[in-house]
Design a protein around this motif. Sequence first.
Motif, PDB file in Angstrom:
ATOM      1  N   SER A   1      28.131  -4.832 -16.438  1.00 27.40           N
ATOM      2  CA  SER A   1      27.854  -5.565 -17.681  1.00 27.40           C
ATOM      3  C   SER A   1      27.425  -4.598 -18.789  1.00 27.40           C
ATOM      4  O   SER A   1      27.785  -4.779 -19.955  1.00 27.40           O
TER       5      SER A   1
ATOM      6  N   ARG B   1      25.045  -5.082 -12.926  1.00 30.67           N
ATOM      7  CA  ARG B   1      24.300  -4.716 -14.123  1.00 30.67           C
ATOM      8  C   ARG B   1      24.984  -3.535 -14.837  1.00 30.67           C
ATOM      9  O   ARG B   1      25.150  -3.533 -16.054  1.00 30.67           O
TER      10      ARG B   1
ATOM     11  N   GLU C   1      30.610  -3.057 -20.014  1.00 31.21           N
ATOM     12  CA  GLU C   1      31.328  -4.025 -20.850  1.00 31.21           C
ATOM     13  C   GLU C   1      30.652  -4.162 -22.219  1.00 31.21           C
ATOM     14  O   GLU C   1      31.317  -4.222 -23.253  1.00 31.21           O
ATOM     15  N   GLU C   2      29.323  -4.198 -22.217  1.00 27.21           N
ATOM     16  CA  GLU C   2      28.560  -4.282 -23.468  1.00 27.21           C
ATOM     17  C   GLU C   2      28.816  -3.038 -24.320  1.00 27.21           C
ATOM     18  O   GLU C   2      29.012  -3.131 -25.538  1.00 27.21           O
TER      19      GLU C   2
END
Length: 160
Positions: free
Chosen positions: A41, A38, A44-45
């Motif tokens: 991610s 999480r 990365e977001e």
Amino acid sequence: MLKDPTFWVAIAFVLFVVFMYKRVSTGLTGFLDQRSARIRSDIEEARRLRDEAQKLFAEAKKREEEAETEAANIVAHAREDAERMHVRAAERIQEMIQQREAQAVNRIALVEASAVAEIRNMTVDIAIAACQKLLIEHRAVDGADPMVDAVIAELPRHLN
């Protein structure tokens, strides 16, 4: 030692801890793996959003520069138009001045010609009157002749 209940409690406790460790460690590892996935991610977001924001910023900067360039071009074009209009107005004013000057010269020439004609007519009238006076005085000395009187009367019509 095998008969001691403390020994068996310690063994049971060790087995319980090992069993629980394996159980809790798999659950905890799964939980930590999920959490790290999480977080990964989210990172990365965040990177994707940062890259997108940088791209949008670059586009906005480019549009701003284009707008400034276009504004500068519009101002330069407006200045050129204003200069052309100024030059054209100055030329028109100069043409109007020349036309009015030519009209004034023509009017002066007409007035001058009229004055010359009027002076010529006055001169002719004075000359005719002088001739008539001389002829009348000369006739008074010589005597009256109807033909000479007729010529004297017709003299102004023939000389004008």
